[in-house]
Design a protein around this motif. Structure first.
Motif, short mmCIF file in Angstrom:
data_model
loop_
_atom_site.label_atom_id
_atom_site.label_comp_id
_atom_site.label_asym_id
_atom_site.label_seq_id
_atom_site.Cartn_x
_atom_site.Cartn_y
_atom_site.Cartn_z
N LEU A 223 0.83 -1.20 0.00
CA LEU A 223 0.00 0.00 0.00
C LEU A 223 0.86 1.25 0.00
N ARG A 224 1.88 1.27 0.84
CA ARG A 224 2.77 2.43 0.91
C ARG A 224 3.51 2.62 -0.41
N SER A 225 3.94 1.52 -1.02
CA SER A 225 4.65 1.64 -2.29
C SER A 225 3.75 2.18 -3.37
N ALA A 226 2.50 1.72 -3.42
CA ALA A 226 1.56 2.20 -4.42
C ALA A 226 1.26 3.67 -4.21
N ALA A 227 1.09 4.07 -2.95
CA ALA A 227 0.85 5.48 -2.65
C ALA A 227 2.06 6.33 -3.01
N ALA A 228 3.25 5.82 -2.76
CA ALA A 228 4.47 6.57 -3.08
C ALA A 228 4.58 6.77 -4.58
N ARG A 229 4.23 5.75 -5.37
CA ARG A 229 4.29 5.90 -6.83
C ARG A 229 3.28 6.94 -7.29
#
Length: 292
Positions: free
Chosen positions: A280-286
């Motif tokens: 989730l954090r990686s998707a939000a960061a992208r």
């Protein structure tokens, strides 16, 4: 922090400066609950919502729980919405309750008390409102919000095809302006008054607390409707980024010089990466990086 400590627009501007201009919707619809391995009931709803808050607090400017997906579970779902708002507050992340309320008189005041009054368990930092009983009908909610440092986002130009028949219609009485332009002018007047009262009438980066909802994929509609987005001087909540086809490029095409007011919202693209908190954090960061 108490909502009344600082105006919502000021707090949102600070959150955008700190984390970028991404808002993530918390939209626990049945398909997402299933894909996360959760039950379509209040138990699954609670697990989903609190996981999102825990994973994304501190890395996005705001979270936007969609009230309808909680209301569909009745009183147990409403209790989960209350818990989600409280968890976000404890984690220090702003919440925009996407309820799209709109009514008149004492009924509108009732909605204001539910979603904006200090001490209400359903009160996030802001709420979405529908102005199609007339912008003036929203006064009880807007007055309540501004009195306690909360904000509102008023539907102005949405991306659904049906919206244009209302939002782009021209008035016979308001100098021929479109409905959307009339809504934007009313929001601008309130923001100018709020910012002047706060002693900051002219600073270019100031944000008032009366925002607009503007779709991320509407293209030239704002200009065609005569809507002055820069002049609103409030935040522009722009849903539709990601899975619904919106991008930084499409947002810039919509807002032009109003880019500094943008709070872009992505839901399915980020939530679909779950349930892992890291994913989730990686998707939000992208998503946030694409808006940088």
């Amino acid at each position: 922090m108490s909502a009344g400590a600082r105006p919502f627009g000021e707090r949102l501007a600070g959150a955008i400066d700190a984390t970028g201009r991404l808002c993530v919707g918390i939209d626990p619809h049945p398909g997402l609950l299933t894909s996360w391995g959760l039950s379509d009931d209040a138990t699954g709803l609670r697990e989903f919502s609190l996981r999102v808050v825990e994973a994304l607090a501190g890395s996005v400017a705001a979270l936007k729980p969609q009230a309808a997906f909680y209301e569909r579970h009745g009183s147990a779902g409403i209790a989960v919405l209350e818990e989600t708002i409280a968890a976000a507050r404890s984690a220090g992340v702003l919440t925009i309750v996407d309820a799209k309320r709109g009514d008149i008189g004492s009924t509108m005041q009732g909605y204001a008390d539910a979603f904006l009054r200090e001490g209400s368990p359903l009160a996030g930092d802001a709420v979405t409102l529908s102005p199609y009983l007339g912008f003036g009908s929203l006064a009880p909610a807007i007055d309540t919000a501004l009195a306690v440092g909360r904000g509102v986002f008023v539907l102005c130009l949405t991306s659904n095809p049906e919206g244009a028949s209302v939002q782009l219609a021209r008035s016979d009485t308001d100098e021929g302006r479109s409905v959307a332009a009339t809504i934007a002018r009313a929001a601008a007047a309130l923001n100018a008054e709020e910012l002047a009262a706060g002693g900051d009438p002219g600073a270019s980066r100031s944000l008032g607390s009366v925002g607009l909802v503007v779709g991320a994929t509407i293209g030239e509609a704002a200009r065609a409707a005569g809507v002055d987005l820069v002049g609103v001087r409030g935040p522009l909540l722009m849903p539709g980024v990601g899975a619904q086809g919106g991008s930084a490029q499409s947002v810039r095409a919509v807002v032009g010089e109003a880019w500094q007011q943008v709070l872009a919202s992505s839901s399915r693209e980020v939530l679909g990466a779950g349930p892992s908190a890291d994913d989730l954090r990686s998707a939000a960061a992208r998503a946030a990086a694409s808006l940088a």
